[in-house]
Design a protein around this motif. Structure first.
Motif, short mmCIF file in Angstrom:
data_model
loop_
_atom_site.label_atom_id
_atom_site.label_comp_id
_atom_site.label_asym_id
_atom_site.label_seq_id
_atom_site.Cartn_x
_atom_site.Cartn_y
_atom_site.Cartn_z
N ILE A 4 4.11 4.72 -16.71
CA ILE A 4 2.71 4.31 -16.86
C ILE A 4 1.86 5.01 -15.82
O ILE A 4 2.16 4.99 -14.63
CB ILE A 4 2.56 2.78 -16.71
N ALA A 5 0.79 5.66 -16.26
CA ALA A 5 -0.17 6.31 -15.36
C ALA A 5 -1.55 5.73 -15.61
O ALA A 5 -2.01 5.67 -16.74
CB ALA A 5 -0.19 7.81 -15.59
N ARG A 6 -2.20 5.27 -14.59
CA ARG A 6 -3.49 4.60 -14.76
C ARG A 6 -4.57 5.21 -13.84
O ARG A 6 -5.48 4.53 -13.40
CB ARG A 6 -3.36 3.10 -14.44
N GLY A 7 -4.48 6.46 -13.50
CA GLY A 7 -5.51 7.05 -12.66
C GLY A 7 -4.94 7.62 -11.39
O GLY A 7 -3.75 7.73 -11.23
N LEU A 8 -5.76 7.97 -10.46
CA LEU A 8 -5.33 8.61 -9.23
C LEU A 8 -5.65 7.73 -8.04
O LEU A 8 -6.66 7.02 -7.99
CB LEU A 8 -6.03 9.96 -9.07
N ALA A 74 0.92 9.45 4.88
CA ALA A 74 0.15 10.36 4.03
C ALA A 74 -0.57 9.57 2.94
O ALA A 74 -1.65 9.96 2.50
CB ALA A 74 1.06 11.40 3.42
N ALA A 75 0.02 8.47 2.52
CA ALA A 75 -0.60 7.63 1.49
C ALA A 75 0.11 6.30 1.44
O ALA A 75 1.30 6.20 1.77
CB ALA A 75 -0.55 8.30 0.12
N THR A 76 -0.65 5.28 1.12
CA THR A 76 -0.07 3.97 0.82
C THR A 76 -0.41 3.65 -0.64
O THR A 76 -1.57 3.69 -1.04
CB THR A 76 -0.64 2.88 1.75
N VAL A 77 0.63 3.37 -1.41
CA VAL A 77 0.47 3.23 -2.86
C VAL A 77 0.74 1.78 -3.25
O VAL A 77 1.77 1.20 -2.89
CB VAL A 77 1.43 4.17 -3.61
N THR A 78 -0.19 1.20 -4.02
CA THR A 78 -0.02 -0.15 -4.56
C THR A 78 -0.24 -0.10 -6.07
O THR A 78 -0.38 0.96 -6.66
CB THR A 78 -1.02 -1.12 -3.91
N GLY A 79 -0.27 -1.28 -6.69
CA GLY A 79 -0.56 -1.34 -8.13
C GLY A 79 0.62 -0.93 -9.00
O GLY A 79 0.44 -0.39 -10.09
N PHE A 80 1.83 -1.20 -8.52
CA PHE A 80 3.02 -0.89 -9.33
C PHE A 80 3.13 -1.84 -10.52
O PHE A 80 2.78 -3.02 -10.41
CB PHE A 80 4.29 -1.02 -8.48
N THR A 81 3.61 -1.34 -11.63
CA THR A 81 3.87 -2.17 -12.82
C THR A 81 5.29 -1.92 -13.30
O THR A 81 5.84 -0.83 -13.12
CB THR A 81 2.90 -1.86 -13.96
N GLN A 82 5.90 -2.97 -13.88
CA GLN A 82 7.27 -2.80 -14.38
C GLN A 82 7.26 -1.94 -15.64
O GLN A 82 6.53 -2.21 -16.60
CB GLN A 82 7.92 -4.15 -14.67
N THR A 83 8.10 -0.89 -15.64
CA THR A 83 8.17 0.03 -16.79
C THR A 83 9.53 0.02 -17.47
O THR A 83 9.69 0.61 -18.53
CB THR A 83 7.86 1.47 -16.33
N TYR A 84 10.50 -0.63 -16.86
CA TYR A 84 11.84 -0.66 -17.47
C TYR A 84 12.58 -1.89 -16.98
O TYR A 84 12.50 -2.25 -15.81
CB TYR A 84 12.63 0.60 -17.10
N VAL A 98 0.02 9.74 -8.02
CA VAL A 98 -0.47 9.77 -6.65
C VAL A 98 -1.15 11.12 -6.37
O VAL A 98 -0.63 12.17 -6.76
CB VAL A 98 0.69 9.54 -5.66
N HIS A 99 -2.33 11.05 -5.71
CA HIS A 99 -3.01 12.29 -5.31
C HIS A 99 -2.79 12.51 -3.81
O HIS A 99 -3.14 11.69 -2.98
CB HIS A 99 -4.51 12.22 -5.60
N LEU A 100 -2.16 13.66 -3.50
CA LEU A 100 -1.95 14.05 -2.12
C LEU A 100 -2.57 15.43 -1.90
O LEU A 100 -2.66 16.24 -2.84
CB LEU A 100 -0.44 14.09 -1.79
N ASP A 101 -2.99 15.69 -0.69
CA ASP A 101 -3.66 16.97 -0.39
C ASP A 101 -2.68 18.12 -0.26
O ASP A 101 -3.04 19.28 -0.44
CB ASP A 101 -4.47 16.84 0.90
N THR A 102 -1.41 17.80 0.07
CA THR A 102 -0.45 18.87 0.35
C THR A 102 0.79 18.68 -0.52
O THR A 102 1.34 17.57 -0.60
CB THR A 102 -0.04 18.84 1.83
N LEU A 103 1.23 19.79 -1.14
CA LEU A 103 2.46 19.75 -1.92
C LEU A 103 3.66 19.69 -0.98
O LEU A 103 3.63 20.20 0.14
CB LEU A 103 2.58 20.99 -2.82
N GLY A 104 4.74 19.08 -1.43
CA GLY A 104 5.96 18.99 -0.64
C GLY A 104 6.73 17.74 -0.97
O GLY A 104 6.42 17.02 -1.94
N ASP A 105 7.75 17.45 -0.17
CA ASP A 105 8.58 16.27 -0.39
C ASP A 105 8.20 15.19 0.62
O ASP A 105 7.99 15.48 1.80
CB ASP A 105 10.07 16.62 -0.22
N TYR A 106 8.14 13.92 0.12
CA TYR A 106 7.68 12.82 0.94
C TYR A 106 8.72 11.70 0.92
O TYR A 106 9.23 11.32 -0.15
CB TYR A 106 6.34 12.29 0.44
#
Length: 540
Positions: A4-8, A74-84, A98-106
């Motif tokens: 599920i994707a609901r925006g950035l 780098a970011a704090t992410v909330t708003g998770f929904t159950q998908t499985y 998630v929108h991050l300014d720099t590509l890479g592994d987090y």
């Protein structure tokens, strides 16, 4: 797995709301099993949880791999929904892209709270792979419903690299794409525009999918169904009704065809079977159609039978309808055979016969008539001397049947048209013995005075079967019998041995009136009993 994707969520937004992470997790909070980038969209964080009750909130903190836990996230992410949901106590919760300014592994740190307010914190729960991602677009298979006459399908699509930050895409050229088409596999290489295409003639239907297993990572297309259009079929038997004898070879032939438009065409290389119709056990015989669609089955029925010609359960063939059947009706005549026949001719010309008649087809409990027949020469003139009432596989014995000096005997069963039982005749058995007689039998003198001598004389002779000439039978024992006047019983008076010319003579003291007769009572197995004429002597 559905994502599920609901925006950035921007890094600036999450930084304005600082995540508070407790020092220790509650012992009974949710179990954080792992966290990772979603396979369909690497900018989406998936969290796998094991829990009791419900999940109220999931929060992810992202920091560059190798960084310190004390660094600002780098970011704090909330708003998770159950998908499985794997079970009532296990599932996957997914973030929005998630929108991050720099590509890479987090590195992903997770805080999960259940409906009871119990919270678990897990550091280093997994890695978000925030990189340009290979993605399949516009994957198609044509046709999705191929036919038996056109089994070739074409799979095509495009591959791009998608930037997770901007969502922009660029063609991915020179990529080797693995294509699964039913049970067939092939490969294609993308061109400068990222397009790929490959055609394959299928052996069967199934699922179609494109796979990429190179750099910068793996990618999968949506799964499409390839469902062949099954052509109608029919079975044309050359003959469907048979009348055979039990155990004989039965050959059933025909043609398998499929419909193409309004035309019927032969179908080659298809396994078929013929089995008893509506039978709960399998006794199938197999055949495979030739290039002309022809097939042939061989069976050996022993009773009235209905066979069904059709398709075996395996192998499955998606290109044809496998429902066509054809019935074969077989009427079976039951042959019969005499499995036992003996005939014994005794010394008194009495015949003893035994026999058993067997049915070689269906079982019958009927009572049947068997004729005992005689012929003088064994080829013509057969006449019935006695009819025996018996049953199949049942031994019968007939004793003291009047016999003949020479001739042939056989058993005969006429059969039954109503029961479809064939008649049969046994082999003929020749039975004969050499005839014997006492010629010139005489007791003299007569009359005779009491106390004087009565002399009994005669000549023992034999006549072989098939001849009319009597010959002397010497060196054999003959018996002289006497029956007194008024008596019913005979008394053995003496046993004499015949001379080489068959003659004999024996004297007796006259005592009373009566009848004298010489007899040959104890022949060997090749001769009959013989006797002379009875002679009455008056004793005075």
């Amino acid at each position: 797995m559905r994502r599920i994707a609901r925006g950035l969520v921007t890094a600036g937004a999450v930084l304005s709301s600082t995540l508070a992470i407790p020092g220790t997790a509650h012992a009974v909070g949710p179990n954080v099993m792992s966290a990772y980038s979603d396979s369909a969209d690497w900018s989406v964080a998936d969290v796998q949880l094991n829990y009791s009750g419900g999940i109220d909130e999931v929060t992810a903190t992202l920091r560059p791999v190798g960084g310190s836990e004390s660094d600002a996230p780098a970011a704090t992410v909330t708003g998770f929904t159950q998908t499985y949901s794997a079970s009532p106590w296990e599932g996957v919760w997914s973030s929005r892209p998630v929108h991050l300014d720099t590509l890479g592994d987090y590195t992903i740190d997770i805080e999960a709270t259940n409906s009871a307010g119990e919270t678990t914190v897990k550091k280093d729960a997994g890695t978000l792979r925030y990189r340009k991602q290979p993605v399949f677009t516009a994957f198609t298979v044509t046709p999705t419903e191929p036919t038996i006459e056109n089994r070739t399908v074409t799979a095509e699509g495009d591959m791009v690299l998608r930037d997770p930050s901007t969502r922009e895409t660029v063609p991915l050229s020179g990529a080797t794409v693995n294509l699964d088409l039913g049970r067939d596999e092939t490969t294609a290489v993308t061109d400068d525009g990222g397009h790929f295409s490959a055609s394959r003639t299928l052996q069967e239907g199934g699922w179609a999918r494109a796979r990429y297993e190179g750099e910068p990572g793996w990618a999968w297309s949506p799964v499409l169904s390839i469902s062949p259009q099954a052509a109608p079929t029919r079975l044309l038997l050359d003959k469907s009704d048979f009348h055979v004898t039990a155990g004989d070879k039965l050959t059933v032939t025909g043609t398998l065809e499929y419909r193409s438009g309004t035309e019927w065409k032969p179908l080659a290389g298809i396994p078929l079977e013929m089995d008893y119709k509506d039978s709960s056990t399998s006794h199938a015989v197999d055949a495979t159609t030739g290039v002309d669609g022809r097939f042939s089955f061989v069976a050996h029925p022993y009773g009235k039978t209905v066979y069904e010609v059709g398709f075996p359960p395996y192998p499955y063939n998606a290109w044809i309808q496998r429902t066509a059947t054809a019935d074969v009706t077989v009427a079976v005549a039951s042959p019969t055979r005499f499995t036992e026949f003996t005939a014994r001719l005794d010394e008194y010309a009495r015949l003893e016969v035994t026999g058993i008649l067997r049915s070689l087809g269906d079982s019958f409990s009927d009572r049947i008539n068997v004729d005992i027949q005689y012929s003088a020469n064994g080829t013509t003139g057969w006449t019935t001397r006695k009819t025996v009432r018996t049953g199949f596989d049942e031994q019968f014995i007939v004793e003291a049947l009047p016999g003949y000096t020479d001739g042939y005997w056989r058993l005969r069963y006429a059969g039954s048209t109503a029961k479809d039982i064939k008649g049969s005749v046994s082999a003929g058995l020749r039975r004969n013995r050499t005839d014997t007689r006492i010629k010139g039998a005489n007791a003299s003198p007569e009359p005779v005075r009491k106390g004087r001598t009565i002399t009994v004389t005669g000549v023992l002779q034999e006549r072989g079967a098939g001849t009319s000439t009597w010959k002397a039978y010497g060196g054999r024992k003959a018996q002289i019998l006497f029956r007194p006047k008024g008596a019913k019983s005979w008394y053995l008076m003496a046993t004499v041995t015949t001379k080489s010319n068959g003659s004999f003579s024996k004297g007796f003291k006259a005592q009373k009136d009566g009848t004298w007769v010489p007899v040959f009572l104890y022949p060997d197995s090749r001769h009959f009993v013989g006797s002379g004429a009875e002679d009455y002597v008056d004793v005075r």
